[in-house]
Design an enzyme around this catalytic site. Structure first.
Site, PDB file in Angstrom:
ATOM      1  N   TYR A   1      30.250   2.812  24.579  1.00  0.00           N
ATOM      2  CA  TYR A   1      29.734   4.134  24.218  1.00  0.00           C
ATOM      3  C   TYR A   1      29.426   4.989  25.455  1.00  0.00           C
ATOM      4  CZ  TYR A   1      29.715   3.476  19.231  1.00  0.00           C
ATOM      5  OH  TYR A   1      30.129   3.313  17.925  1.00  0.00           O
TER       6      TYR A   1
ATOM      7  N   HIS B   1      28.326  11.427  10.609  1.00  0.00           N
ATOM      8  CA  HIS B   1      28.423  10.149  11.320  1.00  0.00           C
ATOM      9  C   HIS B   1      27.474  10.073  12.513  1.00  0.00           C
ATOM     10  CE1 HIS B   1      32.750   9.376   9.633  1.00  0.00           C
ATOM     11  NE2 HIS B   1      31.801   9.136   8.763  1.00  0.00           N
TER      12      HIS B   1
ATOM     13  N   CYS C   1      15.763   4.475  18.920  1.00  0.00           N
ATOM     14  CA  CYS C   1      15.104   3.247  19.346  1.00  0.00           C
ATOM     15  C   CYS C   1      15.153   2.221  18.229  1.00  0.00           C
ATOM     16  CB  CYS C   1      13.655   3.546  19.729  1.00  0.00           C
ATOM     17  SG  CYS C   1      12.722   2.076  20.224  1.00  0.00           S
TER      18      CYS C   1
ATOM     19  N   CYS D   1      10.973   1.513  17.467  1.00  0.00           N
ATOM     20  CA  CYS D   1      10.121   2.516  16.814  1.00  0.00           C
ATOM     21  C   CYS D   1      10.891   3.531  15.993  1.00  0.00           C
ATOM     22  CB  CYS D   1       9.249   3.230  17.851  1.00  0.00           C
ATOM     23  SG  CYS D   1      10.137   4.403  18.913  1.00  0.00           S
TER      24      CYS D   1
ATOM     25  N   CYS E   1       6.147   1.708  23.908  1.00  0.00           N
ATOM     26  CA  CYS E   1       7.275   1.164  23.129  1.00  0.00           C
ATOM     27  C   CYS E   1       8.264   0.451  24.050  1.00  0.00           C
ATOM     28  CB  CYS E   1       7.986   2.263  22.338  1.00  0.00           C
ATOM     29  SG  CYS E   1       9.372   1.611  21.360  1.00  0.00           S
TER      30      CYS E   1
ATOM     31  N   THR F   1      41.696  15.906  10.236  1.00  0.00           N
ATOM     32  CA  THR F   1      41.241  14.608   9.765  1.00  0.00           C
ATOM     33  C   THR F   1      42.361  13.888   9.037  1.00  0.00           C
ATOM     34  OG1 THR F   1      39.696  13.448   8.299  1.00  0.00           O
ATOM     35  CG2 THR F   1      40.236  15.719   7.722  1.00  0.00           C
ATOM     36  N   SER F   2      42.400  12.569   9.206  1.00  0.00           N
ATOM     37  CA  SER F   2      43.431  11.751   8.566  1.00  0.00           C
ATOM     38  C   SER F   2      43.157  11.540   7.088  1.00  0.00           C
ATOM     39  CB  SER F   2      43.513  10.386   9.266  1.00  0.00           C
ATOM     40  OG  SER F   2      42.250   9.732   9.203  1.00  0.00           O
TER      41      SER F   2
ATOM     42  N   ASN G   1      46.512  20.198   9.841  1.00  0.00           N
ATOM     43  CA  ASN G   1      46.681  18.901  10.501  1.00  0.00           C
ATOM     44  C   ASN G   1      48.062  18.841  11.136  1.00  0.00           C
ATOM     45  OD1 ASN G   1      45.921  16.372  11.356  1.00  0.00           O
ATOM     46  ND2 ASN G   1      45.592  15.522   9.315  1.00  0.00           N
TER      47      ASN G   1
ATOM     48  N   CYS H   1      45.975  22.177  15.388  1.00  0.00           N
ATOM     49  CA  CYS H   1      44.945  23.004  14.739  1.00  0.00           C
ATOM     50  C   CYS H   1      44.510  24.157  15.631  1.00  0.00           C
ATOM     51  CB  CYS H   1      43.740  22.143  14.371  1.00  0.00           C
ATOM     52  SG  CYS H   1      44.117  20.819  13.206  1.00  0.00           S
TER      53      CYS H   1
END
Length: 304
Positions: free
Chosen positions: A97, A153, A161, A164, A207, A245-246, A270, A288
């Site tokens: 990420y 999403h 966190c 907490c 925390c 989008t698919s 698309n 697009c």
């Protein structure tokens, strides 16, 4: 409450069958690519819903989970985006990420994002509304100027966190010292094996819990508050655009067909047809960034 019932099913199933049981199927022989015809529908619409997917971010240079970018190092990207993977190996998942965060932080909104934001601002002056319902987890819609954005999403630039539950906007680069220079996707790159106490930690007083990306992992359910807002927008919109989008990721894959089942015009933008194309009124094929600005440009009937 259809969206809540559907979202309650594990999102581990969200790549499953593209079969849709709601609404009539539009005869593909009647599917239109007439931009002037779409523009007439656009000029009359008061509440426009725009559903965007990973293809919109791809036009900014951000790779999707699929195709040539389906793997990160030797792992399937979708296998890393799970609560189980984060629990087993938070260092590896954070590297993945972190790589995606750094990509997003170094890119700019595309012509698609800018056209949508400009359209929203322009139509607001006319008492008309535009809402963006996005599957994307980047911040490009906001950066472009869109105000009414529903992220189903979650957000790559937010953290949550695990202790907490505090959610925080986080655009630091790197997000923590231990991840600096980490996350390279090459197949021969070894894991950094960062100790868990050196990974991103909560700043809340007393925390210091482990942070995770505030995104919906595969196998998790979506935020019911966001889905309630999506439900309302789907009920009131009188024009829908499905962009980049698919249409195979649920529950978002059912949004366009469900709106079409009310008799509302739905236009798909698309690079190719999708499993849901036959349900829609219009289909505009191509990048697009080329087709959408033309579709959302000021109509000759607009007055200020």
């Amino acid at each position: 409450m259809l969206l809540h019932n559907r979202a309650a099913i594990s999102l581990g199933l969200r790549m499953c069958s593209s079969h849709v049981t709601t609404g009539p199927v539009i005869d593909t022989g009647r599917l239109s690519s007439d931009m002037s015809e779409f523009r007439k529908a656009f000029s009359k619409a008061k509440h426009i819903a725009i559903i965007t997917g990973a293809g919109v971010s791809a036009e900014c240079g951000v790779p999707t989970f699929r195709g040539e970018h389906e793997r990160w190092r030797k792992w399937q990207s979708q296998d890393l985006a799970t609560p189980e993977a984060f629990s087993r190996n938070p260092s590896r998942v954070w590297e993945f990420y972190h790589y995606r965060r750094e990509l997003v932080l170094n890119k700019k909104p595309s012509a698609v994002h800018l056209a949508i934001a400009e359209c929203e601002a322009r139509l607001k002056k006319q008492g008309r509304s535009v809402v963006v319902i996005t599957q994307c987890i980047d911040d490009f819609h906001r950066q472009a100027g869109s105000k009414h954005v529903l992220k189903i999403h979650g957000s790559l630039l937010e953290t949550r966190c695990v202790s907490c539950g505090q959610v925080t906007v986080n655009k630091r680069s790197p997000i923590c010292a231990a991840l600096k220079g980490k996350g390279a996707p090459g197949p021969d790159v070894p894991d950094a094996l960062i100790p868990v106490d050196k990974l991103p930690r909560c700043d809340e007083r007393d925390c210091h819990g482990l942070l995770r990306p505030n995104v919906v992992f595969f196998g998790e359910t979506m935020d019911s508050h966001i889905l309630t807002k999506v439900e309302k927008e789907m009920e009131i919109c009188d024009l829908c655009l499905v962009v980049g989008t698919s249409s195979i990721v649920y529950p978002a894959a059912m949004f366009g067909p469900r709106i079409a089942s009310r008799g509302v015009p739905v236009a798909e933008f698309n690079t190719s047809t999708t499993p849901k194309t036959e349900h829609f009124t219009y289909h505009f094929q191509g990048p697009c960034g080329t087709t959408l600005p033309q579709a959302l440009a000021q109509h000759e009937s607009e007055c200020f």
